[in-house]
Design a protein around this motif. Structure first.
Motif, PDB file in Angstrom:
ATOM      1  N   THR A 219       0.786  -1.244   0.000  1.00 31.90           N
ATOM      2  CA  THR A 219       0.000   0.000   0.000  1.00 31.90           C
ATOM      3  C   THR A 219       0.812   1.286   0.000  1.00 31.90           C
ATOM      4  OG1 THR A 219      -0.139   0.047   2.431  1.00 31.90           O
ATOM      5  CG2 THR A 219      -1.859  -1.175   1.242  1.00 31.90           C
ATOM      6  N   VAL A 220       2.110   1.250   0.325  1.00 30.31           N
ATOM      7  CA  VAL A 220       2.856   2.507   0.385  1.00 30.31           C
ATOM      8  C   VAL A 220       2.854   3.160  -1.001  1.00 30.31           C
ATOM      9  CG1 VAL A 220       5.111   1.477  -0.146  1.00 30.31           C
ATOM     10  CG2 VAL A 220       4.972   3.582   1.196  1.00 30.31           C
ATOM     11  N   PRO A 221       2.636   4.471  -1.071  1.00 27.24           N
ATOM     12  CA  PRO A 221       2.643   5.144  -2.367  1.00 27.24           C
ATOM     13  C   PRO A 221       4.024   5.061  -3.027  1.00 27.24           C
ATOM     14  CG  PRO A 221       1.585   6.506  -0.695  1.00 27.24           C
ATOM     15  CD  PRO A 221       2.231   5.372   0.027  1.00 27.24           C
ATOM     16  N   VAL A 222       4.031   4.999  -4.344  1.00 31.48           N
ATOM     17  CA  VAL A 222       5.283   4.965  -5.098  1.00 31.48           C
ATOM     18  C   VAL A 222       5.298   6.122  -6.101  1.00 31.48           C
ATOM     19  CG1 VAL A 222       5.540   2.471  -4.874  1.00 31.48           C
ATOM     20  CG2 VAL A 222       4.351   3.403  -6.859  1.00 31.48           C
ATOM     21  N   PHE A 223       6.510   6.501  -6.530  1.00 29.01           N
ATOM     22  CA  PHE A 223       6.650   7.568  -7.518  1.00 29.01           C
ATOM     23  C   PHE A 223       6.134   7.109  -8.876  1.00 29.01           C
ATOM     24  CE2 PHE A 223      10.520   9.689  -5.312  1.00 29.01           C
ATOM     25  CZ  PHE A 223       9.667  10.509  -4.586  1.00 29.01           C
ATOM     26  N   SER A 224       5.543   8.038  -9.605  1.00 27.57           N
ATOM     27  CA  SER A 224       5.252   7.799 -11.016  1.00 27.57           C
ATOM     28  C   SER A 224       6.565   7.912 -11.793  1.00 27.57           C
ATOM     29  CB  SER A 224       4.253   8.827 -11.537  1.00 27.57           C
ATOM     30  OG  SER A 224       4.831  10.122 -11.479  1.00 27.57           O
ATOM     31  N   GLU A 225       6.549   7.621 -13.071  1.00 30.46           N
ATOM     32  CA  GLU A 225       7.773   7.711 -13.875  1.00 30.46           C
ATOM     33  C   GLU A 225       8.319   9.138 -13.886  1.00 30.46           C
ATOM     34  OE1 GLU A 225       9.479   6.509 -18.322  1.00 30.46           O
ATOM     35  OE2 GLU A 225       7.336   6.355 -17.875  1.00 30.46           O
ATOM     36  N   ASP A 226       7.430  10.114 -14.047  1.00 27.26           N
ATOM     37  CA  ASP A 226       7.877  11.516 -14.045  1.00 27.26           C
ATOM     38  C   ASP A 226       8.466  11.907 -12.694  1.00 27.26           C
ATOM     39  OD1 ASP A 226       7.223  11.944 -16.661  1.00 27.26           O
ATOM     40  OD2 ASP A 226       5.287  12.899 -16.246  1.00 27.26           O
ATOM     41  N   ALA A 227       7.822  11.470 -11.619  1.00 29.00           N
ATOM     42  CA  ALA A 227       8.323  11.804 -10.286  1.00 29.00           C
ATOM     43  C   ALA A 227       9.679  11.149 -10.026  1.00 29.00           C
ATOM     44  CB  ALA A 227       7.314  11.373  -9.223  1.00 29.00           C
ATOM     45  N   LEU A 228       9.885   9.957 -10.577  1.00 26.31           N
ATOM     46  CA  LEU A 228      11.183   9.298 -10.447  1.00 26.31           C
ATOM     47  C   LEU A 228      12.272  10.109 -11.141  1.00 26.31           C
ATOM     48  CD1 LEU A 228      10.363   5.508 -11.003  1.00 26.31           C
ATOM     49  CD2 LEU A 228      11.264   6.546  -8.922  1.00 26.31           C
ATOM     50  N   TYR A 229      11.982  10.563 -12.342  1.00 25.65           N
ATOM     51  CA  TYR A 229      12.965  11.374 -13.067  1.00 25.65           C
ATOM     52  C   TYR A 229      13.258  12.670 -12.314  1.00 25.65           C
ATOM     53  CZ  TYR A 229      13.579   8.725 -17.391  1.00 25.65           C
ATOM     54  OH  TYR A 229      13.947   7.774 -18.302  1.00 25.65           O
ATOM     55  N   LEU A 230      12.217  13.292 -11.766  1.00 25.90           N
ATOM     56  CA  LEU A 230      12.424  14.538 -11.022  1.00 25.90           C
ATOM     57  C   LEU A 230      13.309  14.287  -9.807  1.00 25.90           C
ATOM     58  CD1 LEU A 230      11.845  17.511 -10.498  1.00 25.90           C
ATOM     59  CD2 LEU A 230       9.730  16.822  -9.319  1.00 25.90           C
ATOM     60  N   ALA A 231      13.018  13.249  -9.056  1.00 30.19           N
ATOM     61  CA  ALA A 231      13.826  12.924  -7.879  1.00 30.19           C
ATOM     62  C   ALA A 231      15.263  12.605  -8.271  1.00 30.19           C
ATOM     63  CB  ALA A 231      13.210  11.731  -7.140  1.00 30.19           C
ATOM     64  N   SER A 232      15.418  11.943  -9.410  1.00 21.89           N
ATOM     65  CA  SER A 232      16.755  11.599  -9.889  1.00 21.89           C
ATOM     66  C   SER A 232      17.548  12.842 -10.260  1.00 21.89           C
ATOM     67  CB  SER A 232      16.646  10.663 -11.102  1.00 21.89           C
ATOM     68  OG  SER A 232      17.922  10.303 -11.587  1.00 21.89           O
ATOM     69  N   TYR A 233      16.897  13.787 -10.968  1.00 22.87           N
ATOM     70  CA  TYR A 233      17.570  15.037 -11.343  1.00 22.87           C
ATOM     71  C   TYR A 233      17.885  15.886 -10.116  1.00 22.87           C
ATOM     72  CZ  TYR A 233      16.190  14.002 -16.172  1.00 22.87           C
ATOM     73  OH  TYR A 233      16.017  13.420 -17.408  1.00 22.87           O
ATOM     74  N   GLU A 234      16.993  15.847  -9.128  1.00 26.98           N
ATOM     75  CA  GLU A 234      17.232  16.630  -7.913  1.00 26.98           C
ATOM     76  C   GLU A 234      18.432  16.060  -7.145  1.00 26.98           C
ATOM     77  OE1 GLU A 234      15.688  19.339  -6.799  1.00 26.98           O
ATOM     78  OE2 GLU A 234      14.130  19.473  -8.327  1.00 26.98           O
ATOM     79  N   SER A 235      18.619  14.747  -7.216  1.00 25.43           N
ATOM     80  CA  SER A 235      19.725  14.111  -6.510  1.00 25.43           C
ATOM     81  C   SER A 235      21.050  14.301  -7.235  1.00 25.43           C
ATOM     82  CB  SER A 235      19.448  12.610  -6.337  1.00 25.43           C
ATOM     83  OG  SER A 235      18.297  12.398  -5.555  1.00 25.43           O
ATOM     84  N   GLU A 236      21.052  14.039  -8.528  1.00 29.44           N
ATOM     85  CA  GLU A 236      22.239  14.231  -9.355  1.00 29.44           C
ATOM     86  C   GLU A 236      21.808  14.986 -10.600  1.00 29.44           C
ATOM     87  OE1 GLU A 236      24.583  10.749 -10.042  1.00 29.44           O
ATOM     88  OE2 GLU A 236      24.303   9.985  -7.999  1.00 29.44           O
ATOM     89  N   GLY A 237      22.289  16.222 -10.717  1.00 30.42           N
ATOM     90  CA  GLY A 237      21.803  17.148 -11.729  1.00 30.42           C
ATOM     91  C   GLY A 237      21.876  16.643 -13.159  1.00 30.42           C
ATOM     92  N   PRO A 238      21.103  17.286 -14.045  1.00 34.64           N
ATOM     93  CA  PRO A 238      21.085  16.920 -15.468  1.00 34.64           C
ATOM     94  C   PRO A 238      22.481  17.011 -16.078  1.00 34.64           C
ATOM     95  CG  PRO A 238      19.305  18.437 -14.942  1.00 34.64           C
ATOM     96  CD  PRO A 238      20.187  18.403 -13.750  1.00 34.64           C
ATOM     97  N   GLU A 239      22.755  16.137 -17.054  1.00 30.54           N
ATOM     98  CA  GLU A 239      24.080  16.091 -17.660  1.00 30.54           C
ATOM     99  C   GLU A 239      24.123  16.703 -19.048  1.00 30.54           C
ATOM    100  OE1 GLU A 239      25.244  12.012 -17.604  1.00 30.54           O
ATOM    101  OE2 GLU A 239      25.652  11.993 -15.436  1.00 30.54           O
ATOM    102  N   ASN A 240      22.979  16.983 -19.629  1.00 31.72           N
ATOM    103  CA  ASN A 240      22.949  17.580 -20.972  1.00 31.72           C
ATOM    104  C   ASN A 240      21.730  18.471 -21.108  1.00 31.72           C
ATOM    105  OD1 ASN A 240      20.677  15.797 -21.724  1.00 31.72           O
ATOM    106  ND2 ASN A 240      22.245  14.180 -21.743  1.00 31.72           N
ATOM    107  N   HIS A 241      21.608  19.118 -22.257  1.00 28.21           N
ATOM    108  CA  HIS A 241      20.511  20.066 -22.466  1.00 28.21           C
ATOM    109  C   HIS A 241      19.143  19.381 -22.460  1.00 28.21           C
ATOM    110  CE1 HIS A 241      23.025  23.544 -23.103  1.00 28.21           C
ATOM    111  NE2 HIS A 241      23.752  22.892 -24.024  1.00 28.21           N
ATOM    112  N   ILE A 242      19.088  18.169 -22.986  1.00 28.79           N
ATOM    113  CA  ILE A 242      17.804  17.452 -23.009  1.00 28.79           C
ATOM    114  C   ILE A 242      17.329  17.181 -21.584  1.00 28.79           C
ATOM    115  CG2 ILE A 242      16.669  15.299 -23.668  1.00 28.79           C
ATOM    116  CD1 ILE A 242      18.479  15.181 -26.108  1.00 28.79           C
TER     117      ILE A 242
END
Length: 431
Positions: free
Chosen positions: A392-415
């Motif tokens: 039952t614990v809530p999980v991140f959606s795909e977009d939320a996973l990407y956001l959390a990933s970018y917040e943890s380790e910043g974007p590497e390219n313009h895309i």
């Protein structure tokens, strides 16, 4: 379980059916046999073979027809109980059972026992579906929870279960429970919408439900996203690395147990792009154990390594001295794929119009093996708190996973930068 040959060889319908037909040397009344096994025959010949006459009776040992009908109904209701969720089927069953029960007292008791067992199974299925619906209705995106209660961001699976071996055991509880509710007919209903022997005739007015099978596939996806969420959620790099190592240990224990479905779900979650791109985090992880697990589940050569391990687990189950050794939980998506391609790749009828019994024997063999595995009782003690969290614990959606990933380790390219800005704007309302 024998290794599945390459699909191109396995499903070359011309070679498969030609060789089968040539080997069918012994015939009897339009039915063809090889080594005393029925290989093919027309429906008319099969029906004729089963119909008694003055000169011919299929089973000379039968003295009364009622015991055989009762045996058939008992096996039917035990193996395919979900067929009788249909009101017409249940009504016909009750009518026939009533006729049998009007005979000897023994028949009445057996009929009553059969009906009670069927009703219990159908009630358990309805209760299970209600639980699934409740879980689905209360599911929430993890990001929504974190925005409402930021302090909960540090509350992860380690606060519920710090022991990877215990978590693997609780995952096995969930797997076996969900497997147990999948009926063998769901495999057929998942692929066959028409009469398998007549492409022009509809077999059902409407397709039957395959809810239990679908729920099991959904559980695999949920577990993958849960793993990715737990890894991406921590703010500090060392905590993310610890989560990766934790799930590697969980996955390894799943392999040791014979729980290949949870193993593959965990590997899938760790290989999701939002997780795999965390290079600084992975640099702090000792990946040797993970590399071994990935090798075991390597999809090359039609999952040769996994199929070898599965055969080993199946053999261990046959000679098991403890309930733990009996556990075999296959990678379910691959099992479905095997059955699908066997169904689609082999003709239902041979060139001479006979029913291709060898195809249906092979389908039955694969489903029967699965039916044996799913009936194993989980030997581990249940931990309701851990099970509740996993389900039952809530999980991140795909977009939320990407956001959390970018917040943890910043974007590497313009895309990645553009996507990060877009996600921050849409999910967090920030620019």
């Amino acid at each position: 379980m024998p290794q599945t040959p390459p699909f191109s060889a396995m499903f070359d319908s011309s070679g498969y059916n030609r060789n089968l037909y040539q080997s069918a040397e012994d015939s009897c009344g339009g039915l063809y046999y090889h080594d005393n096994n029925l290989l093919s025959g027309s429906l008319e010949a099969l029906i004729q073979h089963l119909v008694p006459s003055v000169d011919y009776y299929p089973d000379s040992q039968i003295r009364k027809i009622a015991p055989k009908i009762l045996q058939l109904l008992t096996e039917w209701t035990e193996t395919f109980p979900y067929d009788f969720r249909d009101e017409r089927m249940m009504r016909n069953l009750k009518d026939l059972a009533h006729q049998i029960a009007s005979g000897e007292e023994t028949y009445r008791k057996n009929v009553q026992q059969m009906m009670q067992c069927l009703i219990r199974k159908l009630a358990a299925l309805s209760q299970y579906e209600e639980i699934l619906a409740k879980i689905s209705s209360t599911s929430t995106d993890r990001l929504t929870v974190l925005k409402a209660k930021p302090q909960s961001i540090q509350r992860g699976v380690l606060t519920i279960c710090s022991d990877p071996y215990t978590l693997a055991q609780q995952l096995t509880h969930i797997e076996l429970e969900r497997l147990n509710y999948i009926g063998p007919e769901e495999f057929v209903q998942a692929f066959v919408q028409k009469d398998p022997l007549d492409n022009d005739k509809s077999c059902y007015s409407e397709r039957k439900k395959t809810r239990s099978l679908e729920a099991y596939v959904e559980w695999f996806n949920r577990l993958s996203y849960l793993v990715a969420t737990e890894i991406c959620m921590p703010v500090k790099k060392k905590h993310r690395a610890r989560m990766i190592e934790y799930f590697i240990d969980v996955a390894r224990e799943c392999f040791n147990i014979g729980n290949f479905n949870s193993l593959m779900a965990i590997i899938s979650g760790m290989n999701m792009s939002p997780v795999s791109r965390l290079k600084k985090t992975w640099a702090k992880v000792k990946t040797a154990k993970f590399d071994v697990l990935e090798h075991q589940m390597d999809p090359s050569s039609n999952f040769y390594n996994y199929r070898t391990a599965l055969r080993g687990a199946a053999q261990r189950s046959l000679t098991a001295h403890s309930s733990r050794e009996k556990i075999v939980i296959p990678f379910f998506s691959l099992l479905i794929k095997d059955i699908y391609f066997l169904n689609e790749g082999c003709a239902n009828r041979l060139p001479n119009g006979h029913v291709n019994f060898e195809k249906f024997w092979e389908l039955a063999k694969q489903v029967s093996e699965f039916m044996t595995w799913k009936q194993v009782e989980c030997p581990f003690e249940r931990d309701r708190k851990i099970l509740q969290y996993l389900l039952t614990v809530p999980v991140f959606s795909e977009d939320a996973l990407y956001l959390a990933s970018y917040e943890s380790e910043g974007p590497e390219n313009h895309i990645e930068k553009d996507r990060w800005k877009s996600l921050r704007s849409s999910l967090l309302g920030r620019v």
